[in-house]
Design a protein around this motif. Structure first.
Motif, PDB file in Angstrom:
ATOM      1  N   THR A 148       0.820  -1.214   0.000  1.00 20.65           N
ATOM      2  CA  THR A 148       0.000   0.000   0.000  1.00 20.65           C
ATOM      3  C   THR A 148       0.852   1.262   0.000  1.00 20.65           C
ATOM      4  O   THR A 148       0.603   2.198  -0.770  1.00 20.65           O
ATOM      5  CB  THR A 148      -0.934   0.007   1.229  1.00 20.65           C
ATOM      6  N   ARG A 149       1.877   1.285   0.855  1.00 18.20           N
ATOM      7  CA  ARG A 149       2.746   2.463   0.889  1.00 18.20           C
ATOM      8  C   ARG A 149       3.612   2.530  -0.373  1.00 18.20           C
ATOM      9  O   ARG A 149       3.974   3.620  -0.818  1.00 18.20           O
ATOM     10  CB  ARG A 149       3.624   2.440   2.145  1.00 18.20           C
ATOM     11  N   GLU A 187      -0.014  11.917   8.634  1.00 16.47           N
ATOM     12  CA  GLU A 187      -1.317  11.513   8.102  1.00 16.47           C
ATOM     13  C   GLU A 187      -1.113  10.641   6.861  1.00 16.47           C
ATOM     14  O   GLU A 187      -0.107  10.771   6.161  1.00 16.47           O
ATOM     15  CB  GLU A 187      -2.142  12.757   7.713  1.00 16.47           C
ATOM     16  N   GLU A 188      -2.109   9.795   6.594  1.00 16.46           N
ATOM     17  CA  GLU A 188      -2.004   8.935   5.407  1.00 16.46           C
ATOM     18  C   GLU A 188      -2.298   9.755   4.163  1.00 16.46           C
ATOM     19  O   GLU A 188      -3.188  10.572   4.152  1.00 16.46           O
ATOM     20  CB  GLU A 188      -2.992   7.767   5.502  1.00 16.46           C
TER      21      GLU A 188
END
Length: 319
Positions: free
Chosen positions: A209-210, A318-319
C-alpha cells in the motif's frame, strides 16, 4: 503480419496468442535458439511446455517490415536502446509497441520515450498490465493496457492485438502506463523481501500500500494521469506482481529477504529500475523510502532488519 521481437517467455507467449488471429513472426536474437524452436515447435529455454502454433514463424533474420507494420518489442528495457540502434532503420515506418517494463538507467526514460528518441519516425506505444507469460500461452483470460498518444493509431493497434484471451483497454497516457509497469516491480521486490524474511502478510500489505503511494507520487510528478495508476497498468499489475511466486521481481525479493543467491540469468527489471527511479526521485525531491530501502538492500548497504527499522522509525504523519 505482426512481428514479435524477442523470444523470451513474454514475447513467445504473445506470439502464441496472436497466432490465433493469423500469421505471426517471432524474432530471436540467437540463431541456434531460433533453429531449436523451429525444430521442436517449443521454446524450451524460456517457456517450456507451450507449443508454438503453425502460424508462428520463427527467425533470427531481421524481417522486412511493411509501412505501418506492427512490431512488438519484447526485449528488456535496459537492452531496448541498443536493439533500436542496431535495427532502427528497418523499423522507421512501423508502429512499435514496447512490451517491456522498466526505466532506463542513466537517462530515466521509459520504453516509449526511448522509441521516440531512437526511431522518431515510428509510432510508439506500450502494452502492459497484470500478466504472466504462462497464463497467456495457455489461453487464460488476461486484460492489458495499450497506451498510445495517437488515438487513431491506438484504436488500430487495439483491434489488431486483441485475441481470444487477450482483452486490451486503451489509453493515451503513455507516461502513466509505462511508470505503473516499471514502479510496481520495485514494490514487488520489497514485498518479496518482506515475505522472504518472514515478516508476515500484514507487513506485505503495508509495504504494498505504501509502495503504491510512492508510485503515485512519482507518476504524478512526471505528468501521469491519476486514473492510469488506478487501472490495469498500475494497481492491477501491482496486485499480481506483489503476491505471486510467478513474478521474477517478487522471487528476487524473497531471495534478498532470505539472504540467498538468485539466478543471475533471470532478468529482474525492478533491480535496475529501482536505482534509476531513486536517482530521479532525489533530483526531483520526491520522497520514496521503500525504493530507497530496496536499492540499499540490493547494494548490500543494509540488512533486512536495518531496512525495516529505517522504515518504522520515520516520522508519524497523516495517510
Amino acid at each position: 503480419m505482426i512481428t514479435v521481437f524477442g523470444s523470451g517467455a513474454f514475447g513467445t507467449a504473445l506470439a502464441i496468442s496472436l497466432a490465433g488471429n493469423g500469421p505471426v513472426c517471432l524474432w530471436a536474437r540467437d540463431a541456434a535458439h531460433a533453429d531449436d524452436m523451429r525444430k521442436t515447435r517449443e521454446n524450451k529455454a524460456r517457456l517450456p511446455g507451450a507449443a508454438l502454433p503453425a502460424h508462428v514463424h520463427v527467425t533470427a533474420q531481421m524481417p522486412e517490415m511493411p509501412q505501418e507494420g506492427i512490431g512488438l518489442l519484447a526485449v528488456p528495457t535496459q537492452q531496448l536502446r541498443s536493439f533500436l540502434e542496431t535495427h532502427g532503420d528497418a523499423l522507421r515506418e512501423c508502429h512499435l509497441v514496447a512490451c517491456c517494463k522498466g526505466v532506463e538507467t542513466g537517462t530515466g526514460l521509459g520504453p516509449t520515450r526511448i522509441i521516440a528518441e531512437r526511431v522518431p519516425s515510428a509510432m510508439p506505444a506500450i502494452l502492459t498490465g497484470p500478466s504472466f507469460a504462462h497464463d497467456i500461452a495457455r489461453g487464460m483470460p488476461t486484460a492489458l493496457t495499450l497506451a498510445c498518444a495517437d488515438v487513431p493509431a491506438g484504436k488500430a493497434l487495439q483491434q489488431a492485438l486483441t485475441t481470444r484471451n487477450l482483452r486490451l483497454y486503451r489509453t493515451t497516457d503513455t507516461i502513466g502506463a509505462e511508470l505503473g509497469g516499471a514502479l510496481k516491480n520495485v514494490v514487488a521486490i520489497a514485498c518479496g523481501v518482506t515475505m522472504g524474511a518472514g515478516l508476515g502478510e500484514s507487513a506485505r500489505a503495508a509495504v504494498m500500500t505504501r509502495g503504491y503511494a510512492e508510485m503515485f507520487r512519482m507518476a504524478a510528478a512526471l505528468g501521469a494521469e491519476p486514473d492510469t495508476l488506478a487501472g490495469l497498468s498500475g494497481f492491477g499489475d501491482l496486485a499480481l506482481t506483489c503476491t505471486s511466486d510467478q513474478s521474477r521481481n517478487y522471487r528476487f525479493g524473497q531471495s534478498l529477504g532470505r539472504n540467498e543467491p538468485f539466478d543471475t540469468s533471470i532478468t529482474v527489471e525492478g533491480a535496475a529500475t529501482a536505482k534509476a527511479v531513486l536517482e530521479q526521485a532525489k533530483k526531483m525531491e520526491i520522497d520514496m523510502p521503500i525504493t530507497d530501502a530496496v536499492v540499499a538492500l540490493i547494494d548490500g548497504k543494509l540488512r533486512v532488519g536495518q531496512a525495516m527499522d529505517m522504515l518504522l522509525s520515520r516520522p508519524l504523519k497523516e495517510e
